[in-house]
Write an enzyme that holds these catalytic residues in place. Sequence first.
Site, PDB file in Angstrom:
ATOM      1  N   LYS A   1      29.977  66.130  37.780  1.00 45.31           N
ATOM      2  CA  LYS A   1      28.543  65.970  38.039  1.00 45.31           C
ATOM      3  C   LYS A   1      27.719  66.677  36.964  1.00 45.31           C
ATOM      4  O   LYS A   1      26.641  66.205  36.577  1.00 45.31           O
ATOM      5  CB  LYS A   1      28.205  66.526  39.415  1.00 45.31           C
ATOM      6  CG  LYS A   1      26.738  66.385  39.797  1.00 45.31           C
ATOM      7  CD  LYS A   1      26.475  66.800  41.233  1.00 45.31           C
ATOM      8  CE  LYS A   1      25.000  66.623  41.600  1.00 45.31           C
ATOM      9  NZ  LYS A   1      24.742  66.906  43.023  1.00 45.31           N
TER      10      LYS A   1
ATOM     11  N   HIS B   1      54.762  28.864  35.350  1.00 42.15           N
ATOM     12  CA  HIS B   1      53.548  28.900  36.163  1.00 42.15           C
ATOM     13  C   HIS B   1      53.802  29.501  37.549  1.00 42.15           C
ATOM     14  O   HIS B   1      53.333  28.986  38.561  1.00 42.15           O
ATOM     15  CB  HIS B   1      52.937  27.509  36.281  1.00 42.15           C
ATOM     16  CG  HIS B   1      52.503  26.931  34.969  1.00 42.15           C
ATOM     17  ND1 HIS B   1      51.674  27.601  34.097  1.00 42.15           N
ATOM     18  CD2 HIS B   1      52.815  25.752  34.362  1.00 42.15           C
ATOM     19  CE1 HIS B   1      51.473  26.852  33.013  1.00 42.15           C
ATOM     20  NE2 HIS B   1      52.158  25.744  33.147  1.00 42.15           N
TER      21      HIS B   1
END
Length: 531
Positions: free
Chosen positions: A134, A268
Amino acid sequence: MKKALLSVSDKSGIVEFARELTQLGFEILSTGGTLQALLAANIKATEVSSYTQSPELFDGRVKTLHPKIHGGILHRRDNAKDLEQAKAHNIHAIDLVCVNLYPFYETTQRTSNFDEIIENIDIGGPSMVRAAAKAYQSVLVITSPSDYPSIITALKNGQNTLELRQQMMIKAFSHTAHYDATIANYMNTRFCDGFGEMVFISGKKVLQTRYGENPHQKGALYEFESFYSRNLRILKGEPSFNNFTDIYSALRLASSFGDKKAVSIIKHGNPCGFAMKESLLESYQAALACDSVSAYGGVVAVNGVVDQALAQEMSKTFIEVLVASDITQEALEIFAPKKRMKIFALASAALESTLESTSKKSLESTFAPALALPLDPMDFKHIGGGFVYQQSDHITSDELANATLKSQAIADPSTLQDLHIAYTIAALTKSNCITYVKDSTLIAIGMGMTSRVDAQRAALAKAHDMGLDTAGCAMASEAFFPFRDSVDLAAKAGVRAIIQPGGSLRDEEVINAADEHKIALYFTGVRHFLH
Protein backbone atom coordinates in the site's frame (compact mmCIF):
# COMPACT_ATOMS: atom_id res chain seq x y z
CA MET A 1 19.99 5.35 8.28
CA LYS A 2 17.60 3.50 5.96
CA LYS A 3 15.84 0.56 7.57
CA ALA A 4 15.02 -2.81 6.01
CA LEU A 5 12.70 -5.33 7.66
CA LEU A 6 13.51 -8.95 6.82
CA SER A 7 11.25 -11.77 8.03
CA VAL A 8 10.98 -14.78 5.72
CA SER A 9 9.77 -18.34 5.89
CA ASP A 10 11.70 -19.32 2.74
CA LYS A 11 15.25 -18.41 3.71
CA SER A 12 16.78 -19.14 0.31
CA GLY A 13 19.33 -16.43 -0.41
CA ILE A 14 18.31 -14.28 2.55
CA VAL A 15 21.81 -14.17 4.07
CA GLU A 16 23.39 -12.97 0.84
CA PHE A 17 20.57 -10.47 0.31
CA ALA A 18 20.97 -9.05 3.83
CA ARG A 19 24.73 -8.80 3.46
CA GLU A 20 24.30 -6.75 0.27
CA LEU A 21 21.74 -4.52 2.00
CA THR A 22 24.07 -3.78 4.90
CA GLN A 23 26.82 -2.86 2.44
CA LEU A 24 24.33 -0.46 0.85
CA GLY A 25 23.82 1.22 4.22
CA PHE A 26 20.59 -0.42 5.43
CA GLU A 27 19.96 -1.14 9.09
CA ILE A 28 18.38 -4.59 9.33
CA LEU A 29 15.37 -5.41 11.51
CA SER A 30 14.43 -9.06 11.76
CA THR A 31 12.56 -11.78 13.65
CA GLY A 32 12.74 -15.43 14.66
CA GLY A 33 14.54 -17.85 12.39
CA THR A 34 15.49 -15.14 9.94
CA LEU A 35 17.26 -13.20 12.68
CA GLN A 36 19.10 -16.31 13.84
CA ALA A 37 20.27 -17.03 10.29
CA LEU A 38 21.57 -13.50 9.87
CA LEU A 39 23.36 -13.42 13.22
CA ALA A 40 24.90 -16.83 12.53
CA ALA A 41 26.34 -15.34 9.33
CA ASN A 42 27.77 -12.39 11.30
CA ILE A 43 25.32 -9.93 9.78
CA LYS A 44 24.33 -7.18 12.17
CA ALA A 45 20.57 -7.16 12.74
CA THR A 46 18.20 -5.85 15.41
CA GLU A 47 15.44 -8.01 16.80
CA VAL A 48 12.02 -6.50 16.17
CA SER A 49 10.93 -6.97 19.80
CA SER A 50 14.01 -5.03 20.91
CA TYR A 51 13.27 -2.31 18.37
CA THR A 52 9.62 -1.96 19.39
CA GLN A 53 10.33 -2.50 23.12
CA SER A 54 7.42 -4.94 23.03
CA PRO A 55 8.01 -8.65 23.63
CA GLU A 56 6.80 -11.40 21.33
CA LEU A 57 3.52 -12.74 22.70
CA PHE A 58 1.52 -15.96 22.53
CA ASP A 59 4.28 -18.23 21.19
CA GLY A 60 5.16 -15.74 18.47
CA ARG A 61 1.61 -15.14 17.25
CA VAL A 62 2.16 -11.44 17.95
CA LYS A 63 5.56 -9.94 17.21
CA THR A 64 5.42 -7.47 14.30
CA LEU A 65 1.90 -6.17 14.94
CA HIS A 66 3.09 -2.90 16.45
CA PRO A 67 2.77 0.83 15.55
CA LYS A 68 6.56 1.21 15.26
CA ILE A 69 6.50 -1.46 12.53
CA HIS A 70 3.30 -0.66 10.68
CA GLY A 71 3.59 3.07 11.33
CA GLY A 72 7.15 2.97 10.04
CA ILE A 73 5.88 1.35 6.83
CA LEU A 74 2.58 3.17 6.33
CA HIS A 75 3.14 6.80 7.26
CA ARG A 76 3.14 9.06 4.21
CA ARG A 77 6.51 10.69 3.71
CA ASP A 78 4.98 13.68 1.90
CA ASN A 79 2.24 14.30 4.47
CA ALA A 80 3.16 16.85 7.15
CA LYS A 81 0.60 15.54 9.63
CA ASP A 82 1.85 11.95 9.23
CA LEU A 83 5.44 13.08 9.74
CA GLU A 84 4.47 15.03 12.83
CA GLN A 85 2.66 12.02 14.32
CA ALA A 86 5.55 9.72 13.49
CA LYS A 87 7.99 12.02 15.24
CA ALA A 88 5.71 12.36 18.27
CA HIS A 89 5.52 8.59 18.68
CA ASN A 90 9.19 7.90 17.87
CA ILE A 91 8.28 6.02 14.69
CA HIS A 92 11.08 5.79 12.13
CA ALA A 93 10.64 5.06 8.43
CA ILE A 94 11.06 1.49 7.21
CA ASP A 95 12.05 1.77 3.57
CA LEU A 96 12.32 -1.88 2.50
CA VAL A 97 10.22 -4.88 3.55
CA CYS A 98 11.26 -8.40 2.59
CA VAL A 99 8.69 -10.95 3.74
CA ASN A 100 7.38 -14.29 2.57
CA LEU A 101 4.83 -16.30 4.44
CA TYR A 102 4.45 -19.38 6.63
CA PRO A 103 4.29 -22.57 4.54
CA PHE A 104 0.54 -23.15 4.84
CA TYR A 105 0.12 -25.24 1.67
CA GLU A 106 3.19 -27.37 2.40
CA THR A 107 1.87 -28.03 5.89
CA THR A 108 -1.46 -29.28 4.53
CA GLN A 109 0.42 -31.66 2.24
CA ARG A 110 2.34 -33.36 5.06
CA THR A 111 -0.21 -33.46 7.88
CA SER A 112 -3.93 -33.41 8.62
CA ASN A 113 -3.35 -32.13 12.16
CA PHE A 114 -5.61 -29.11 12.19
CA ASP A 115 -3.91 -27.45 15.14
CA GLU A 116 -0.58 -27.52 13.28
CA ILE A 117 -2.23 -26.30 10.10
CA ILE A 118 -3.83 -23.37 11.95
CA GLU A 119 -0.47 -22.36 13.43
CA ASN A 120 0.91 -22.15 9.90
CA ILE A 121 -1.57 -19.44 8.93
CA ASP A 122 0.58 -16.31 8.86
CA ILE A 123 -0.91 -13.12 10.33
CA GLY A 124 1.92 -10.63 10.78
CA GLY A 125 3.54 -11.53 7.45
CA PRO A 126 0.55 -10.72 5.21
CA SER A 127 -0.09 -7.58 7.26
CA MET A 128 3.43 -6.31 6.63
CA VAL A 129 3.35 -7.25 2.96
CA ARG A 130 0.02 -5.51 2.40
CA ALA A 131 1.16 -2.46 4.35
CA ALA A 132 4.37 -2.19 2.34
CA ALA A 133 2.49 -2.71 -0.93
CA LYS A 134 0.00 0.00 0.00
CA ALA A 135 2.92 2.32 0.76
CA TYR A 136 4.69 1.51 -2.53
CA GLN A 137 5.28 5.19 -3.29
CA SER A 138 7.97 5.16 -0.60
CA VAL A 139 8.49 1.50 0.37
CA LEU A 140 10.07 -1.30 -1.65
CA VAL A 141 8.45 -4.69 -0.90
CA ILE A 142 10.00 -8.05 -1.87
CA THR A 143 8.21 -11.40 -1.47
CA SER A 144 10.26 -13.81 -3.59
CA PRO A 145 13.92 -14.88 -3.31
CA SER A 146 14.08 -14.91 -7.10
CA ASP A 147 13.88 -11.11 -7.03
CA TYR A 148 16.84 -10.58 -4.67
CA PRO A 149 19.55 -10.25 -7.36
CA SER A 150 17.62 -7.76 -9.51
CA ILE A 151 16.64 -5.69 -6.46
CA ILE A 152 20.26 -5.45 -5.31
CA THR A 153 21.34 -4.44 -8.81
CA ALA A 154 18.64 -1.75 -8.92
CA LEU A 155 19.64 -0.38 -5.50
CA LYS A 156 23.31 -0.31 -6.42
CA ASN A 157 22.54 1.60 -9.62
CA GLY A 158 20.21 4.09 -7.99
CA GLN A 159 17.21 2.55 -9.78
CA ASN A 160 14.80 2.23 -6.87
CA THR A 161 12.19 3.87 -9.09
CA LEU A 162 8.45 4.28 -8.71
CA GLU A 163 8.04 1.87 -11.63
CA LEU A 164 10.07 -0.80 -9.83
CA ARG A 165 8.11 -0.30 -6.62
CA GLN A 166 4.86 -0.60 -8.58
CA GLN A 167 6.00 -3.90 -10.08
CA MET A 168 6.92 -5.24 -6.65
CA MET A 169 3.64 -3.93 -5.20
CA ILE A 170 1.68 -6.00 -7.74
CA LYS A 171 3.74 -9.09 -6.88
CA ALA A 172 3.14 -8.47 -3.19
CA PHE A 173 -0.64 -8.22 -3.47
CA SER A 174 -0.63 -11.31 -5.71
CA HIS A 175 1.43 -13.13 -3.06
CA THR A 176 -1.03 -12.43 -0.26
CA ALA A 177 -4.08 -13.00 -2.49
CA HIS A 178 -2.79 -16.44 -3.50
CA TYR A 179 -2.01 -17.24 0.12
CA ASP A 180 -5.49 -16.29 1.31
CA ALA A 181 -7.10 -18.16 -1.60
CA THR A 182 -5.14 -21.29 -0.67
CA ILE A 183 -6.34 -21.06 2.93
CA ALA A 184 -9.97 -20.45 1.94
CA ASN A 185 -9.98 -23.32 -0.57
CA TYR A 186 -8.43 -25.67 1.98
CA MET A 187 -11.09 -24.80 4.54
CA ASN A 188 -13.80 -25.34 1.93
CA THR A 189 -12.32 -28.73 1.11
CA ARG A 190 -12.03 -29.75 4.74
CA PHE A 191 -15.41 -28.54 5.93
CA CYS A 192 -17.66 -27.95 2.88
CA ASP A 193 -16.79 -30.87 0.54
CA GLY A 194 -14.89 -28.40 -1.62
CA PHE A 195 -17.92 -26.26 -2.43
CA GLY A 196 -18.03 -23.22 -0.18
CA GLU A 197 -19.85 -19.96 -0.68
CA MET A 198 -16.75 -18.67 -2.46
CA VAL A 199 -14.14 -20.59 -4.44
CA PHE A 200 -10.87 -19.20 -5.77
CA ILE A 201 -8.90 -20.06 -8.90
CA SER A 202 -5.31 -19.03 -8.28
CA GLY A 203 -2.43 -19.68 -10.66
CA LYS A 204 1.14 -18.52 -11.16
CA LYS A 205 2.28 -17.34 -14.59
CA VAL A 206 4.76 -19.68 -16.24
CA LEU A 207 5.10 -18.03 -19.64
CA GLN A 208 3.36 -15.79 -22.15
CA THR A 209 2.24 -17.49 -25.34
CA ARG A 210 2.53 -15.58 -28.62
CA TYR A 211 -1.26 -15.37 -28.67
CA GLY A 212 -4.35 -17.28 -27.53
CA GLU A 213 -6.47 -19.69 -29.58
CA ASN A 214 -6.35 -17.15 -32.41
CA PRO A 215 -3.84 -14.41 -33.30
CA HIS A 216 -6.13 -11.58 -32.15
CA GLN A 217 -6.29 -13.04 -28.60
CA LYS A 218 -3.61 -12.72 -25.91
CA GLY A 219 -2.69 -15.85 -23.95
CA ALA A 220 -0.43 -17.27 -21.26
CA LEU A 221 0.17 -20.47 -19.28
CA TYR A 222 -0.52 -20.38 -15.54
CA GLU A 223 0.09 -23.22 -13.11
CA PHE A 224 -1.09 -24.59 -9.80
CA GLU A 225 1.65 -25.22 -7.23
CA SER A 226 4.60 -25.08 -9.67
CA PHE A 227 3.77 -28.21 -11.71
CA TYR A 228 4.99 -26.89 -15.06
CA SER A 229 7.87 -24.77 -13.79
CA ARG A 230 9.22 -27.84 -11.97
CA ASN A 231 8.57 -30.48 -14.62
CA LEU A 232 8.39 -28.93 -18.09
CA ARG A 233 11.55 -28.57 -20.16
CA ILE A 234 11.34 -26.73 -23.47
CA LEU A 235 13.86 -28.45 -25.74
CA LYS A 236 12.89 -26.96 -29.09
CA GLY A 237 10.46 -24.29 -30.25
CA GLU A 238 8.00 -21.98 -28.55
CA PRO A 239 4.79 -23.52 -27.16
CA SER A 240 1.51 -21.91 -28.12
CA PHE A 241 -1.80 -21.66 -26.26
CA ASN A 242 -3.31 -24.43 -28.40
CA ASN A 243 -0.19 -26.55 -27.97
CA PHE A 244 -0.70 -26.61 -24.21
CA THR A 245 -4.32 -27.72 -24.42
CA ASP A 246 -3.38 -30.48 -26.85
CA ILE A 247 -0.33 -31.47 -24.81
CA TYR A 248 -2.56 -31.96 -21.79
CA SER A 249 -4.95 -34.19 -23.76
CA ALA A 250 -2.05 -36.22 -25.12
CA LEU A 251 -0.43 -36.43 -21.71
CA ARG A 252 -3.55 -37.71 -19.95
CA LEU A 253 -3.98 -40.52 -22.46
CA ALA A 254 -0.34 -41.60 -22.85
CA SER A 255 0.19 -41.69 -19.08
CA SER A 256 -3.04 -43.54 -18.24
CA PHE A 257 -1.38 -46.95 -18.14
CA GLY A 258 1.43 -46.48 -15.65
CA ASP A 259 4.86 -47.08 -17.15
CA LYS A 260 3.57 -49.03 -20.17
CA LYS A 261 5.09 -48.05 -23.53
CA ALA A 262 2.14 -46.00 -24.68
CA VAL A 263 2.01 -43.41 -27.45
CA SER A 264 -0.92 -41.06 -28.10
CA ILE A 265 -1.53 -38.74 -31.04
CA ILE A 266 -3.85 -35.76 -30.59
CA LYS A 267 -5.39 -33.36 -33.09
CA HIS A 268 -7.52 -30.44 -31.93
CA GLY A 269 -7.87 -31.91 -28.45
CA ASN A 270 -9.05 -35.38 -29.52
CA PRO A 271 -7.16 -38.65 -30.06
CA CYS A 272 -6.52 -39.76 -33.62
CA GLY A 273 -4.07 -42.48 -32.63
CA PHE A 274 -3.05 -44.60 -29.66
CA ALA A 275 -1.15 -47.82 -29.13
CA MET A 276 0.61 -49.71 -26.36
CA LYS A 277 3.06 -52.27 -27.69
CA GLU A 278 6.30 -53.95 -26.58
CA SER A 279 8.42 -50.99 -27.66
CA LEU A 280 7.80 -47.29 -28.10
CA LEU A 281 8.74 -47.58 -31.78
CA GLU A 282 6.06 -50.24 -32.34
CA SER A 283 3.56 -48.19 -30.35
CA TYR A 284 4.18 -45.11 -32.47
CA GLN A 285 3.90 -47.01 -35.74
CA ALA A 286 0.64 -48.62 -34.67
CA ALA A 287 -0.79 -45.35 -33.32
CA LEU A 288 0.00 -43.53 -36.56
CA ALA A 289 -1.81 -46.19 -38.61
CA CYS A 290 -5.16 -45.30 -37.00
CA ASP A 291 -5.42 -41.98 -38.84
CA SER A 292 -2.19 -40.84 -40.44
CA VAL A 293 -4.04 -38.08 -42.29
CA SER A 294 -5.28 -36.38 -39.09
CA ALA A 295 -1.96 -37.08 -37.35
CA TYR A 296 -0.20 -34.73 -39.78
CA GLY A 297 0.65 -31.62 -37.75
CA GLY A 298 -0.59 -33.26 -34.56
CA VAL A 299 0.69 -33.58 -31.01
CA VAL A 300 2.43 -36.80 -29.99
CA ALA A 301 2.96 -37.90 -26.38
CA VAL A 302 5.45 -40.68 -25.67
CA ASN A 303 5.37 -42.36 -22.27
CA GLY A 304 9.12 -42.90 -22.16
CA VAL A 305 12.36 -41.82 -23.79
CA VAL A 306 12.48 -40.92 -27.49
CA ASP A 307 15.66 -42.45 -28.88
CA GLN A 308 17.39 -42.29 -32.25
CA ALA A 309 15.37 -45.09 -33.91
CA LEU A 310 12.04 -43.62 -32.82
CA ALA A 311 13.11 -40.14 -33.91
CA GLN A 312 14.03 -41.44 -37.37
CA GLU A 313 10.57 -42.98 -37.72
CA MET A 314 8.82 -39.84 -36.45
CA SER A 315 10.78 -37.62 -38.83
CA LYS A 316 9.01 -39.25 -41.79
CA THR A 317 5.89 -37.17 -41.13
CA PHE A 318 5.20 -33.66 -39.85
CA ILE A 319 4.62 -33.62 -36.10
CA GLU A 320 4.03 -30.15 -34.71
CA VAL A 321 4.57 -31.05 -31.03
CA LEU A 322 6.38 -33.92 -29.36
CA VAL A 323 6.25 -34.39 -25.61
CA ALA A 324 8.01 -37.25 -23.83
CA SER A 325 9.57 -38.00 -20.48
CA ASP A 326 12.94 -37.42 -22.13
CA ILE A 327 14.64 -37.11 -25.55
CA THR A 328 18.13 -38.37 -26.29
CA GLN A 329 20.68 -36.02 -27.80
CA GLU A 330 20.83 -38.19 -30.94
CA ALA A 331 17.05 -37.84 -31.34
CA LEU A 332 17.23 -34.07 -30.92
CA GLU A 333 19.85 -33.90 -33.67
CA ILE A 334 17.54 -35.78 -36.03
CA PHE A 335 14.72 -33.34 -35.31
CA ALA A 336 16.94 -30.24 -35.52
CA PRO A 337 16.29 -29.50 -39.23
CA LYS A 338 12.51 -29.52 -38.66
CA LYS A 339 12.02 -25.81 -38.07
CA ARG A 340 8.30 -25.96 -37.25
CA MET A 341 8.56 -28.84 -34.79
CA LYS A 342 8.36 -28.17 -31.03
CA ILE A 343 9.77 -30.60 -28.47
CA PHE A 344 9.16 -30.79 -24.73
CA ALA A 345 10.14 -33.09 -21.91
CA LEU A 346 7.67 -33.47 -19.08
CA ALA A 347 8.93 -35.80 -16.39
CA SER A 348 8.44 -35.58 -12.64
CA ALA A 349 10.86 -33.67 -10.43
CA ALA A 350 11.84 -36.95 -8.78
CA LEU A 351 12.73 -38.35 -12.18
CA GLU A 352 14.74 -35.25 -12.99
CA SER A 353 17.01 -35.94 -10.02
CA THR A 354 17.34 -39.55 -11.16
CA LEU A 355 18.32 -38.43 -14.62
CA GLU A 356 20.97 -36.14 -13.19
CA SER A 357 22.49 -38.79 -10.92
CA THR A 358 22.35 -41.73 -13.36
CA SER A 359 24.21 -42.13 -16.61
CA LYS A 360 21.84 -41.88 -19.60
CA LYS A 361 23.09 -45.14 -21.10
CA SER A 362 22.52 -47.05 -17.86
CA LEU A 363 19.14 -45.44 -17.34
CA GLU A 364 17.83 -46.34 -20.78
CA SER A 365 18.89 -49.97 -20.40
CA THR A 366 17.25 -50.49 -17.01
CA PHE A 367 14.39 -48.05 -16.61
CA ALA A 368 11.86 -46.37 -18.89
CA PRO A 369 10.81 -43.10 -17.25
CA ALA A 370 7.18 -42.09 -17.45
CA LEU A 371 5.49 -38.79 -18.21
CA ALA A 372 4.55 -36.51 -15.35
CA LEU A 373 0.81 -35.93 -14.95
CA PRO A 374 -0.92 -33.21 -12.95
CA LEU A 375 -3.78 -34.71 -10.93
CA ASP A 376 -5.84 -31.70 -9.92
CA PRO A 377 -8.63 -32.70 -7.52
CA MET A 378 -11.02 -30.07 -8.91
CA ASP A 379 -12.00 -29.00 -12.41
CA PHE A 380 -13.78 -25.94 -13.78
CA LYS A 381 -15.04 -24.53 -17.05
CA HIS A 382 -15.72 -20.92 -17.96
CA ILE A 383 -19.22 -19.99 -19.00
CA GLY A 384 -20.39 -16.45 -19.74
CA GLY A 385 -20.67 -14.59 -16.44
CA GLY A 386 -18.93 -17.21 -14.33
CA PHE A 387 -17.76 -20.80 -14.25
CA VAL A 388 -18.99 -24.26 -13.33
CA TYR A 389 -16.89 -26.12 -10.81
CA GLN A 390 -16.66 -29.83 -10.09
CA GLN A 391 -14.52 -32.66 -8.82
CA SER A 392 -12.10 -33.87 -11.50
CA ASP A 393 -13.07 -36.99 -13.42
CA HIS A 394 -10.71 -39.94 -13.11
CA ILE A 395 -11.00 -43.55 -14.25
CA THR A 396 -10.17 -45.84 -11.36
CA SER A 397 -8.68 -49.31 -11.64
CA ASP A 398 -11.61 -50.68 -9.62
CA GLU A 399 -14.05 -49.28 -12.14
CA LEU A 400 -12.67 -51.54 -14.85
CA ALA A 401 -11.75 -54.50 -12.67
CA ASN A 402 -15.27 -54.60 -11.26
CA ALA A 403 -17.12 -54.10 -14.54
CA THR A 404 -20.16 -56.38 -14.63
CA LEU A 405 -20.53 -59.00 -17.37
CA LYS A 406 -24.04 -58.66 -18.80
CA SER A 407 -23.85 -61.08 -21.71
CA GLN A 408 -23.53 -64.80 -22.20
CA ALA A 409 -20.27 -64.35 -24.14
CA ILE A 410 -17.12 -63.69 -22.10
CA ALA A 411 -14.08 -61.71 -23.23
CA ASP A 412 -10.68 -63.41 -23.12
CA PRO A 413 -7.75 -61.69 -21.32
CA SER A 414 -6.43 -60.08 -24.51
CA THR A 415 -9.85 -58.64 -25.33
CA LEU A 416 -10.26 -57.42 -21.75
CA GLN A 417 -7.03 -55.47 -22.19
CA ASP A 418 -8.40 -53.95 -25.38
CA LEU A 419 -11.64 -53.06 -23.57
CA HIS A 420 -9.59 -51.32 -20.88
CA ILE A 421 -7.75 -49.25 -23.46
CA ALA A 422 -10.89 -48.48 -25.48
CA TYR A 423 -12.80 -47.36 -22.39
CA THR A 424 -9.95 -45.15 -21.17
CA ILE A 425 -9.66 -43.44 -24.55
CA ALA A 426 -13.43 -42.93 -24.71
CA ALA A 427 -13.48 -41.36 -21.24
CA LEU A 428 -10.79 -38.85 -22.25
CA THR A 429 -12.45 -37.87 -25.54
CA LYS A 430 -15.20 -35.37 -26.33
CA SER A 431 -18.70 -36.84 -26.06
CA ASN A 432 -20.44 -38.49 -27.80
CA CYS A 433 -17.58 -40.89 -28.37
CA ILE A 434 -17.09 -44.45 -29.63
CA THR A 435 -13.68 -46.15 -29.74
CA TYR A 436 -12.50 -49.37 -31.37
CA VAL A 437 -9.32 -51.09 -30.17
CA LYS A 438 -7.58 -54.24 -31.39
CA ASP A 439 -4.26 -55.68 -30.26
CA SER A 440 -3.78 -52.74 -27.82
CA THR A 441 -4.14 -50.26 -30.69
CA LEU A 442 -6.81 -47.69 -31.44
CA ILE A 443 -8.08 -48.47 -34.93
CA ALA A 444 -11.17 -46.27 -35.12
CA ILE A 445 -12.66 -43.38 -33.16
CA GLY A 446 -15.64 -41.09 -33.53
CA MET A 447 -16.02 -38.14 -31.18
CA GLY A 448 -17.90 -34.96 -30.46
CA MET A 449 -21.05 -36.09 -32.28
CA THR A 450 -24.63 -35.26 -31.38
CA SER A 451 -25.61 -38.90 -31.95
CA ARG A 452 -23.78 -41.93 -30.59
CA VAL A 453 -24.61 -43.94 -33.71
CA ASP A 454 -23.23 -41.13 -35.86
CA ALA A 455 -20.01 -41.33 -33.82
CA GLN A 456 -19.88 -45.06 -34.61
CA ARG A 457 -20.48 -44.51 -38.29
CA ALA A 458 -17.83 -41.77 -38.47
CA ALA A 459 -15.30 -44.04 -36.76
CA LEU A 460 -16.00 -46.98 -39.04
CA ALA A 461 -15.88 -44.79 -42.15
CA LYS A 462 -12.45 -43.51 -41.15
CA ALA A 463 -11.22 -47.05 -40.44
CA HIS A 464 -12.42 -48.10 -43.89
CA ASP A 465 -10.62 -45.16 -45.48
CA MET A 466 -7.42 -46.10 -43.64
CA GLY A 467 -7.73 -49.76 -44.70
CA LEU A 468 -8.09 -51.01 -41.11
CA ASP A 469 -10.05 -54.15 -40.27
CA THR A 470 -12.34 -53.86 -37.24
CA ALA A 471 -13.19 -57.56 -37.12
CA GLY A 472 -12.42 -59.01 -33.68
CA CYS A 473 -11.94 -55.62 -32.00
CA ALA A 474 -13.19 -54.25 -28.68
CA MET A 475 -15.51 -51.24 -28.57
CA ALA A 476 -16.19 -48.69 -25.83
CA SER A 477 -18.60 -45.87 -25.16
CA GLU A 478 -18.20 -43.24 -22.44
CA ALA A 479 -21.98 -43.24 -21.80
CA PHE A 480 -24.84 -45.72 -22.14
CA PHE A 481 -26.44 -46.82 -25.41
CA PRO A 482 -29.97 -45.42 -25.56
CA PHE A 483 -30.99 -48.05 -28.14
CA ARG A 484 -29.78 -51.41 -29.40
CA ASP A 485 -28.80 -49.93 -32.78
CA SER A 486 -25.27 -49.28 -31.51
CA VAL A 487 -24.82 -53.00 -30.79
CA ASP A 488 -26.30 -54.01 -34.15
CA LEU A 489 -23.91 -51.70 -35.95
CA ALA A 490 -21.01 -53.03 -33.85
CA ALA A 491 -21.89 -56.58 -34.89
CA LYS A 492 -21.73 -55.61 -38.57
CA ALA A 493 -18.24 -54.23 -37.93
CA GLY A 494 -17.13 -57.52 -36.38
CA VAL A 495 -16.84 -56.23 -32.79
CA ARG A 496 -16.06 -59.01 -30.30
CA ALA A 497 -16.69 -57.17 -27.02
CA ILE A 498 -18.22 -53.92 -25.77
CA ILE A 499 -17.78 -51.94 -22.58
CA GLN A 500 -20.06 -49.09 -21.55
CA PRO A 501 -21.51 -47.61 -18.34
CA GLY A 502 -25.05 -48.93 -18.73
CA GLY A 503 -28.00 -47.17 -17.13
CA SER A 504 -30.35 -46.80 -20.08
CA LEU A 505 -34.07 -47.53 -19.79
CA ARG A 506 -33.46 -49.97 -22.64
CA ASP A 507 -30.48 -51.79 -21.13
CA GLU A 508 -32.28 -55.13 -21.51
CA GLU A 509 -32.72 -54.52 -25.25
CA VAL A 510 -29.01 -53.73 -25.51
CA ILE A 511 -28.07 -56.88 -23.55
CA ASN A 512 -30.38 -59.02 -25.71
CA ALA A 513 -28.79 -57.58 -28.84
CA ALA A 514 -25.32 -58.47 -27.53
CA ASP A 515 -26.43 -62.04 -26.86
CA GLU A 516 -28.00 -62.33 -30.32
CA HIS A 517 -24.71 -61.34 -31.88
CA LYS A 518 -22.59 -63.33 -29.38
CA ILE A 519 -20.79 -60.15 -28.28
CA ALA A 520 -19.33 -59.91 -24.76
CA LEU A 521 -20.90 -56.94 -22.99
CA TYR A 522 -19.66 -55.25 -19.80
CA PHE A 523 -21.20 -52.44 -17.76
CA THR A 524 -19.01 -50.23 -15.56
CA GLY A 525 -21.79 -48.25 -13.89
CA VAL A 526 -19.83 -44.97 -14.26
CA ARG A 527 -20.47 -42.40 -16.98
CA HIS A 528 -17.63 -40.24 -18.33
CA PHE A 529 -19.16 -37.38 -20.30
CA LEU A 530 -16.60 -34.85 -21.53
CA HIS A 531 -18.19 -31.70 -22.93
